[in-house]
Design an enzyme around this catalytic site. Structure first.
Site, short mmCIF file in Angstrom:
data_model
loop_
_atom_site.label_atom_id
_atom_site.label_comp_id
_atom_site.label_asym_id
_atom_site.label_seq_id
_atom_site.Cartn_x
_atom_site.Cartn_y
_atom_site.Cartn_z
N GLY A 40 -43.27 34.90 24.02
CA GLY A 40 -42.91 35.46 25.32
C GLY A 40 -42.17 34.42 26.15
N GLY A 41 -42.88 33.75 27.03
CA GLY A 41 -42.30 32.81 27.99
C GLY A 41 -41.33 31.81 27.37
N SER A 43 -48.81 32.27 24.08
CA SER A 43 -48.58 30.88 24.50
C SER A 43 -48.03 29.98 23.40
CB SER A 43 -49.86 30.29 25.11
OG SER A 43 -50.22 31.01 26.27
N ASN A 101 -39.88 38.04 22.74
CA ASN A 101 -40.07 39.24 23.55
C ASN A 101 -39.74 38.86 24.99
OD1 ASN A 101 -40.98 41.42 25.00
ND2 ASN A 101 -43.15 41.15 24.50
N TRP A 102 -38.61 39.36 25.47
CA TRP A 102 -38.13 38.95 26.80
C TRP A 102 -38.84 39.69 27.93
CZ3 TRP A 102 -32.05 38.87 25.93
CH2 TRP A 102 -31.76 37.94 24.92
N LYS A 103 -39.64 40.69 27.58
CA LYS A 103 -40.38 41.47 28.59
C LYS A 103 -39.42 41.92 29.70
CE LYS A 103 -44.50 39.04 27.19
NZ LYS A 103 -45.84 38.55 27.50
N HIS A 142 -47.78 46.66 22.36
CA HIS A 142 -47.94 45.33 22.97
C HIS A 142 -49.12 45.39 23.95
CE1 HIS A 142 -47.24 41.84 25.50
NE2 HIS A 142 -46.64 41.32 24.44
N GLY A 176 -49.44 34.51 28.01
CA GLY A 176 -48.99 34.08 29.33
C GLY A 176 -49.99 33.20 30.06
N GLU A 223 -49.50 44.43 26.86
CA GLU A 223 -49.17 44.88 28.22
C GLU A 223 -49.01 46.40 28.26
OE1 GLU A 223 -46.00 42.07 28.58
OE2 GLU A 223 -47.55 40.53 28.53
N GLU A 226 -51.82 39.27 18.77
CA GLU A 226 -51.66 38.62 20.07
C GLU A 226 -52.96 38.77 20.87
OE1 GLU A 226 -47.16 38.37 21.11
OE2 GLU A 226 -47.97 40.19 21.98
#
Ligand code: 13P
Length: 252
Positions: free
Chosen positions: A235-236, A214, A10-12, A96, A174, A98, A168
């Protein structure tokens, strides 16, 4: 029971256009040997058409990070499921954390989006997960059960196999604080139990449940070793070619 094993990035809201193209090209160079593992990327929506076209026959599937539940309308800035389908994405990330916590998306909206995605022929990846205070209050399973039950409200059993769930925990996203493999496995089992109660055992056994929060090359092996973890939503660490590929390759 063998379930689909999915490694999703997920590149956000990261990457310029050129960076996004480089990232996806870098990933596709080194996934010839991954067997039945499936790779999915969720780029920013403005790049979807080009990324979909680059990914044709590459072994990478593409999804959109969010959709609206209406087919069209006066909703400035939103993207409908039909529009996503029109640019040939396969998946839609829905609910998600966020979206839920920064943009105040409710369980009911998540349910509407799941229905709208299915109706448009998209495959929903439905995210669930508890906040830190909910975990500390011992409410994790209750919260995730409620999120799962509402997300699947009025969804016919014949569509359930099109749905992927991503657990998640919000406190792990994150933050560098990954859920222990035991916590993740317990939560995934509990989600599967919720699906079993609503549908049946076979359906629950067949649904893929991904872990997100993470995930890194250093922790993927022990997470993926768990029976109930059928892949990851990263993510990251999905923003760099090497770390995303390492995650896919290390997982056995
Ligand atoms: P991180 O891997 O950066 O914790 O993000 C997880 C996530 O939100 C994926 O959807």
């Amino acid at each position: 029971m063998s379930r689909r094993q999915i490694f999703a990035g997920n590149w956000k809201m990261y990457k310029t256009y050129n960076e996004a193209v480089d990232l996806v090209k870098g990933i596709m160079k080194d996934i010839a040997d991954i067997g039945s593992k499936e790779v999915v990327v969720f780029p920013p929506a403005v790049y979807l058409r080009d990324i979909v076209s680059l990914c044709k026959n590459s072994g990478i599937d593409v999804g959109i990070q969010n959709i609206h539940f209406e087919k069209e309308g006066a909703f400035t800035g939103e993207i409908s499921p039909l529009m996503a389908k029109d640019v040939e994405v396969r998946y839609a990330l829905i609910g998600h954390s966020e979206r839920r916590h920064v943009f105040h998306e409710t369980d009911d909206e998540v349910n509407k989006k799941v229905k709208a995605a299915l109706e448009a022929g998209l495959e929903p990846v439905v995210c669930v997960g508890e906040l830190l205070e909910e975990r500390e209050a011992g409410k994790s399973e209750d919260v995730v059960r409620r999120q799962t039950e509402v997300a699947f409200k009025d969804i016919d059993i014949k569509f359930v196999q099109k749905i992927i769930i991503a657990y998640e925990p919000v406190w792990a996203i994150g933050t560098g604080k990954v859920a222990t493999p035991d916590i993740a496995d317990t939560m995934h089992k509990s989600i599967r139990e919720t699906v079993k109660k609503k549908y049946n055992e076979k359906t629950a056994d067949g649904i893929s449940i991904l872990y997100g929060g993470s995930v890194k090359p250093e922790n993927i092996a022990e997470l993926y070793a768990k029976d109930n973890i059928d892949g990851v939503l990263v993510g990251g660490a999905s923003l760099k070619i090497k770390s995303f590929l390492d995650i896919i390759h290390v997982a056995q």
